[in-house]
Design a protein around this motif. Structure first.
Motif, mmCIF file in Angstrom:
data_model
loop_
_atom_site.group_PDB
_atom_site.id
_atom_site.type_symbol
_atom_site.label_atom_id
_atom_site.label_comp_id
_atom_site.label_asym_id
_atom_site.label_seq_id
_atom_site.Cartn_x
_atom_site.Cartn_y
_atom_site.Cartn_z
ATOM 1 N N MET A 137 -53.768 -16.146 10.283
ATOM 2 C CA MET A 137 -54.841 -16.612 10.727
ATOM 3 C C MET A 137 -54.905 -17.478 11.835
ATOM 4 S SD MET A 137 -56.568 -17.177 6.664
ATOM 5 C CE MET A 137 -57.947 -18.163 7.245
ATOM 6 N N VAL A 138 -54.002 -18.446 11.690
ATOM 7 C CA VAL A 138 -53.883 -19.309 12.970
ATOM 8 C C VAL A 138 -53.330 -18.692 14.246
ATOM 9 C CG1 VAL A 138 -52.242 -20.967 13.857
ATOM 10 C CG2 VAL A 138 -53.140 -21.250 11.529
ATOM 11 N N ALA A 139 -52.654 -17.643 14.229
ATOM 12 C CA ALA A 139 -52.409 -16.903 15.353
ATOM 13 C C ALA A 139 -53.268 -15.823 15.751
ATOM 14 C CB ALA A 139 -50.828 -16.026 15.185
ATOM 15 N N GLN A 140 -54.167 -15.467 14.852
ATOM 16 C CA GLN A 140 -55.110 -14.487 14.918
ATOM 17 C C GLN A 140 -54.468 -13.130 14.974
ATOM 18 O OE1 GLN A 140 -57.909 -15.525 18.033
ATOM 19 N NE2 GLN A 140 -58.809 -17.213 17.042
ATOM 20 N N GLN A 141 -53.723 -12.944 14.121
ATOM 21 C CA GLN A 141 -52.976 -11.585 13.906
ATOM 22 C C GLN A 141 -53.434 -11.141 12.532
ATOM 23 O OE1 GLN A 141 -51.220 -10.144 16.053
ATOM 24 N NE2 GLN A 141 -51.545 -11.855 17.774
ATOM 25 N N VAL A 142 -54.309 -10.259 12.693
ATOM 26 C CA VAL A 142 -55.065 -9.814 11.228
ATOM 27 C C VAL A 142 -54.020 -8.959 10.346
ATOM 28 C CG1 VAL A 142 -56.676 -8.213 10.296
ATOM 29 C CG2 VAL A 142 -57.224 -9.614 12.202
ATOM 30 N N TRP A 143 -52.945 -8.370 10.906
ATOM 31 C CA TRP A 143 -51.861 -7.555 10.392
ATOM 32 C C TRP A 143 -50.866 -8.234 9.451
ATOM 33 C CZ3 TRP A 143 -46.899 -8.174 11.471
ATOM 34 C CH2 TRP A 143 -46.425 -8.735 12.540
ATOM 35 N N LEU A 144 -50.479 -9.435 10.265
ATOM 36 C CA LEU A 144 -49.725 -10.506 9.498
ATOM 37 C C LEU A 144 -50.481 -11.246 8.278
ATOM 38 C CD1 LEU A 144 -47.048 -11.955 9.879
ATOM 39 C CD2 LEU A 144 -48.028 -13.707 11.222
ATOM 40 N N SER A 145 -51.958 -11.463 8.418
ATOM 41 C CA SER A 145 -52.462 -12.070 7.285
ATOM 42 C C SER A 145 -52.496 -10.844 6.041
ATOM 43 C CB SER A 145 -54.100 -12.406 7.613
ATOM 44 O OG SER A 145 -53.896 -13.153 8.462
ATOM 45 N N VAL A 146 -52.914 -9.538 6.342
ATOM 46 C CA VAL A 146 -52.816 -8.755 5.604
ATOM 47 C C VAL A 146 -51.495 -8.621 4.960
ATOM 48 C CG1 VAL A 146 -53.052 -6.128 5.147
ATOM 49 C CG2 VAL A 146 -54.817 -7.360 6.580
ATOM 50 N N VAL A 147 -50.442 -8.423 5.654
ATOM 51 C CA VAL A 147 -48.921 -8.539 5.111
ATOM 52 C C VAL A 147 -48.822 -9.458 4.076
ATOM 53 C CG1 VAL A 147 -46.697 -8.724 5.577
ATOM 54 C CG2 VAL A 147 -47.920 -7.240 6.965
ATOM 55 N N GLY A 148 -49.055 -10.974 4.445
ATOM 56 C CA GLY A 148 -48.966 -12.100 3.574
ATOM 57 C C GLY A 148 -50.065 -11.918 2.180
ATOM 58 N N PHE A 149 -50.950 -11.409 2.350
ATOM 59 C CA PHE A 149 -51.637 -11.003 1.169
ATOM 60 C C PHE A 149 -50.975 -10.127 0.415
ATOM 61 C CE2 PHE A 149 -54.948 -8.487 -0.829
ATOM 62 C CZ PHE A 149 -55.746 -9.508 -1.960
ATOM 63 N N LEU A 150 -50.737 -9.095 0.936
ATOM 64 C CA LEU A 150 -49.864 -8.038 0.138
ATOM 65 C C LEU A 150 -48.926 -8.766 -0.730
ATOM 66 C CD1 LEU A 150 -50.510 -4.983 2.505
ATOM 67 C CD2 LEU A 150 -51.597 -5.381 0.173
ATOM 68 N N ILE A 151 -47.947 -9.299 -0.084
ATOM 69 C CA ILE A 151 -46.949 -9.953 -0.550
ATOM 70 C C ILE A 151 -47.100 -10.948 -1.688
ATOM 71 C CG2 ILE A 151 -45.168 -11.754 -0.169
ATOM 72 C CD1 ILE A 151 -44.731 -10.524 2.317
ATOM 73 N N MET A 152 -48.248 -11.708 -1.337
ATOM 74 C CA MET A 152 -48.991 -12.346 -2.546
ATOM 75 C C MET A 152 -49.245 -11.650 -3.732
ATOM 76 S SD MET A 152 -51.261 -15.038 -0.325
ATOM 77 C CE MET A 152 -52.384 -15.476 -1.721
ATOM 78 N N LEU A 153 -50.107 -10.503 -3.471
ATOM 79 C CA LEU A 153 -50.445 -9.917 -4.630
ATOM 80 C C LEU A 153 -49.294 -9.230 -5.414
ATOM 81 C CD1 LEU A 153 -52.894 -8.290 -6.176
ATOM 82 C CD2 LEU A 153 -52.656 -6.338 -4.278
ATOM 83 N N GLY A 154 -48.331 -8.847 -4.745
ATOM 84 C CA GLY A 154 -46.949 -8.151 -5.040
ATOM 85 C C GLY A 154 -46.338 -9.148 -6.089
ATOM 86 N N CYS A 155 -46.275 -10.236 -5.565
ATOM 87 C CA CYS A 155 -45.695 -11.408 -6.436
ATOM 88 C C CYS A 155 -46.416 -11.872 -7.549
ATOM 89 C CB CYS A 155 -45.148 -12.530 -5.468
ATOM 90 S SG CYS A 155 -44.015 -12.202 -4.370
#
Length: 133
Positions: free
Chosen positions: A60-78
């Protein structure tokens, strides 16, 4: 709320029956190995969840949507890992000859459960009948 004396006796009888039926499974349930496995898996999931939050915020800070999506998917998986981490897969015991004869083949697992449940129900009914006399 503590168990009554009758409930405690019933629980002890069920434990003895479980040990008689499948001692390997019973010892797996009581041992600290299961608690250690569960605790370790939940800790790993919590750390992964925090990493996912960091990636989500960093994206979100770097305005990289793909990085945010990857972070969300990691959160969901965990989160899924932590929730399903409460149960350790049980290794099926080797077939053995018991009081009821040979154990059913792998495709007949439901039949074994039904017969065990039938035996438990029969014992329950016998105890109930003995109490009524």
């Amino acid at each position: 709320m503590p168990l009554s004396e009758h409930e405690q006796r019933m629980l002890e009888q069920m434990e003895r029956a479980l040990y008689a039926e499948d001692p390997k499974f019973a010892t797996a349930l009581e041992g600290s190995e299961l608690r250690t496995y569960t605790r370790k898996r939940v800790y790993q999931a919590a750390v992964g969840f925090l990493v996912g939050i960091a990636l989500l915020m960093g994206g979100m800070v770097a305005q990289q949507v793909w990085l945010s999506v990857v972070g969300f998917l990691i959160m969901l998986g965990c989160a899924v890992l932590a929730v399903t981490g409460w149960k350790k897969p049980v290794v099926a015991p080797a077939p053995r000859q018991g009081v009821d004869g040979p154990q059913p083949a792998a495709g007949q697992g439901g039949a074994a459960k039904r017969t065990m449940m039938n035996r438990i129900e029969d014992r329950w009914q016998r105890r109930r009948d003995e109490r009524e006399r």
